[in-house]
Motif scaffolding. Structure first.
Motif, PDB file in Angstrom:
ATOM      1  N   THR A 134      42.668  58.939  47.266  1.00  0.00           N
ATOM      2  CA  THR A 134      42.047  58.730  45.949  1.00  0.00           C
ATOM      3  C   THR A 134      42.880  59.373  44.845  1.00  0.00           C
ATOM      4  OG1 THR A 134      40.730  60.748  46.153  1.00  0.00           O
ATOM      5  CG2 THR A 134      39.760  58.714  47.010  1.00  0.00           C
ATOM      6  N   GLU A 182      41.529  49.790  44.735  1.00  0.00           N
ATOM      7  CA  GLU A 182      40.310  49.696  43.925  1.00  0.00           C
ATOM      8  C   GLU A 182      40.429  50.622  42.726  1.00  0.00           C
ATOM      9  OE1 GLU A 182      37.160  50.783  46.511  1.00  0.00           O
ATOM     10  OE2 GLU A 182      37.159  48.889  47.636  1.00  0.00           O
ATOM     11  N   SER A 183      40.138  50.089  41.553  1.00  0.00           N
ATOM     12  CA  SER A 183      40.158  50.916  40.344  1.00  0.00           C
ATOM     13  C   SER A 183      38.890  51.762  40.290  1.00  0.00           C
ATOM     14  CB  SER A 183      40.265  50.039  39.100  1.00  0.00           C
ATOM     15  OG  SER A 183      39.172  49.136  39.039  1.00  0.00           O
ATOM     16  N   VAL A 184      39.013  52.926  39.676  1.00  0.00           N
ATOM     17  CA  VAL A 184      37.882  53.845  39.547  1.00  0.00           C
ATOM     18  C   VAL A 184      37.199  53.590  38.201  1.00  0.00           C
ATOM     19  CG1 VAL A 184      37.175  56.258  39.483  1.00  0.00           C
ATOM     20  CG2 VAL A 184      39.057  55.542  40.971  1.00  0.00           C
ATOM     21  N   PRO A 185      35.891  53.348  38.188  1.00  0.00           N
ATOM     22  CA  PRO A 185      35.196  53.113  36.912  1.00  0.00           C
ATOM     23  C   PRO A 185      35.367  54.285  35.947  1.00  0.00           C
ATOM     24  CG  PRO A 185      33.789  52.538  38.785  1.00  0.00           C
ATOM     25  CD  PRO A 185      34.989  53.237  39.349  1.00  0.00           C
ATOM     26  N   ASP A 186      35.632  53.926  34.690  1.00  0.00           N
ATOM     27  CA  ASP A 186      35.786  54.926  33.622  1.00  0.00           C
ATOM     28  C   ASP A 186      36.886  55.931  33.920  1.00  0.00           C
ATOM     29  OD1 ASP A 186      33.582  53.740  32.302  1.00  0.00           O
ATOM     30  OD2 ASP A 186      32.194  54.972  33.474  1.00  0.00           O
ATOM     31  N   ASP A 187      37.923  55.500  34.666  1.00  0.00           N
ATOM     32  CA  ASP A 187      39.019  56.393  35.016  1.00  0.00           C
ATOM     33  C   ASP A 187      40.260  55.537  35.253  1.00  0.00           C
ATOM     34  OD1 ASP A 187      39.122  59.523  36.190  1.00  0.00           O
ATOM     35  OD2 ASP A 187      40.720  58.201  36.895  1.00  0.00           O
ATOM     36  N   TYR A 240      43.260  55.106  40.811  1.00  0.00           N
ATOM     37  CA  TYR A 240      42.925  54.101  41.826  1.00  0.00           C
ATOM     38  C   TYR A 240      42.660  54.787  43.160  1.00  0.00           C
ATOM     39  CZ  TYR A 240      45.030  50.939  38.417  1.00  0.00           C
ATOM     40  OH  TYR A 240      45.333  50.244  37.266  1.00  0.00           O
TER      41      TYR A 240
END
Length: 403
Positions: free
Chosen positions: A159, A184-189, A192
């Motif tokens: 991560t 996968e992209s991290v929401p509000d960040d 990845y």
């Protein structure tokens, strides 16, 4: 126009900021201008320190200024304009202004501006790229041991990387091919999460083999972050029977041991004699078959069946009971060695005798006799004595050789 009372330095910074904003919107480009500031783009990992340097070829005593991505002035010459202890002055000369930003965060990424407040104002931009450092990879999916011939799927996850990290699989030092990484992209960040899967068909040779997942990322040196998982493979035993000694002799105690070499270790052993029953004085004791007193009637092929719950296997051993006076193979070897040494010594002595004999032959002894030549022909005894005592000076000495 009247201004409220305030320190003159702050008003200077405000005025310069207004002039700078006007210059930015004018999009003026100066080629081959000795007063045109020059900067360079920089890349830094989260938590690191980046140095921003702005230079001009010549100086007209105008001050250089660094501004952040929000167009807030950081340094104007040697004067700090923004209260952020992470930002420090590195060097300030008439032709250079360098600052450092420590403990860099992802929010520090963006375009920084260097300005020189001439008429008109000249600017240059430097893009700071902040790398998100990936976390240590975690391996899952192999909590339980797998039977030989079965398949296992391992999942590796890391991560917090920016840009997305690449995951690599290894078995010991050999690289393995896993499925393509899932990003996968991290929401509000802006970071990845990356995962990868590896499927293996295991054999007994894979037991205790190390499977490694390593992270490949520009913010890391090769091999900086990796995790290891030891494979556990269950397999049937490979049976071998080991005798107590290589020379089982009649009348002695003796035992055979059954070695399973399986995973898990065998828990059940069964002894039998091929083409017959076990001898009365032979007792099965788990992995051991014990003979209280060997007899030549015990000769034969003995079998051991071992079972560890995964499978079973059989080993065999041929017992040949020797006479009580039989000597071990090692004793025979010792006698052969001693005999060889004695033969060598005898050979050396013979060679020395031959050499000594040849030496004596070449150096013969010479002995002289004093018999007078012709003494045997003397007419009487007195004459013979006179001749024997050297009366003939011209006579040749007789020589006698002894070999």
């Amino acid at each position: 126009m009247a201004f409220p009372s305030a320190p003159s330095a702050l008003w200077s910074v405000s005025l310069l900021t207004i002039l700078f904003a006007a210059a930015v919107h004018s999009n003026i480009v100066y080629d081959d201008d000795p007063l045109q500031p020059v900067t360079s783009d920089e890349t830094v990992a989260v938590g690191g320190t980046v140095t921003l340097t702005c230079r001009v070829a010549e100086s007209d005593n105008s001050s250089l200024q660094w501004s952040n991505t929000a167009q807030q002035t950081l340094y104007f010459g040697e004067k700090r304009a923004l209260r952020d202890n992470r930002i420090q002055l590195h060097r300030s000369t008439p032709t250079e202004l360098s600052i450092t930003i420590g403990d860099v965060q992802l929010s520090d990424e963006g375009e920084y501006t260097c300005s020189i407040f001439t008429m008109p104002v000249r600017t240059a931009r430097a893009t700071v790229t902040v790398l998100g450092v990936p976390g240590k990879p975690q391996i899952s999916g192999f909590e339980n041991a797998v039977p030989e011939g079965g398949k296992v799927t391992l999942t590796c996850t890391s991560t917090g990387s920016k840009p997305p990290a690449k995951l690599r699989w290894f078995r010991e030092d050999q690289e393995l091919e896993g499925r393509p990484d899932v990003v996968e992209s991290v929401p509000d960040d802006p970071t990845y999460n990356v995962s990868s899967e590896l499927t293996l068909e295991v054999s007994r040779s894979d037991d205790n083999a190390l499977i490694t997942c390593a992270v490949d990322h520009p913010s890391l040196a090769p091999g900086d972050k990796r995790s290891e998982q030891a494979l556990r493979v269950l397999y049937s035993p490979n049976v071998q029977i080991v005798p107590e000694s290589d020379l089982p002799r009649e009348g002695e105690k003796f035992h055979l041991q059954c070695l399973g070499n399986g995973n898990p270790e065998p828990a059940s052993f069964m002894w039998e004699k091929k083409d017959g029953e076990l001898p009365p004085l032979a007792k099965a004791d788990g992995a051991f078959l014990r003979f209280e007193m060997l007899n030549k009637s015990d000769n034969g092929v003995y079998l051991c069946n071992a079972d560890n719950g995964i499978g079973n296997s059989q080993g065999e051993y041929t017992l040949l009971v020797q006479d009580p006076t039989a000597m071990s193979t090692s004793s025979g070897v010792d006698h052969a060695v001693i005999g060889g040494v004695v033969a060598v010594i005898v050979f050396i002595l013979l060679c020395l005798l031959i050499v000594l004999g040849r030496y004596l032959i070449r150096h013969k002894g010479t002995y002289l006799t004093h018999e007078a030549k012709g003494s045997d022909d003397a007419p009487d005894a007195d004459t013979a004595i006179i001749n024997a005592e050297g009366g003939h000076s011209g006579a040749e000495d007789k020589k006698e050789y002894f070999i």
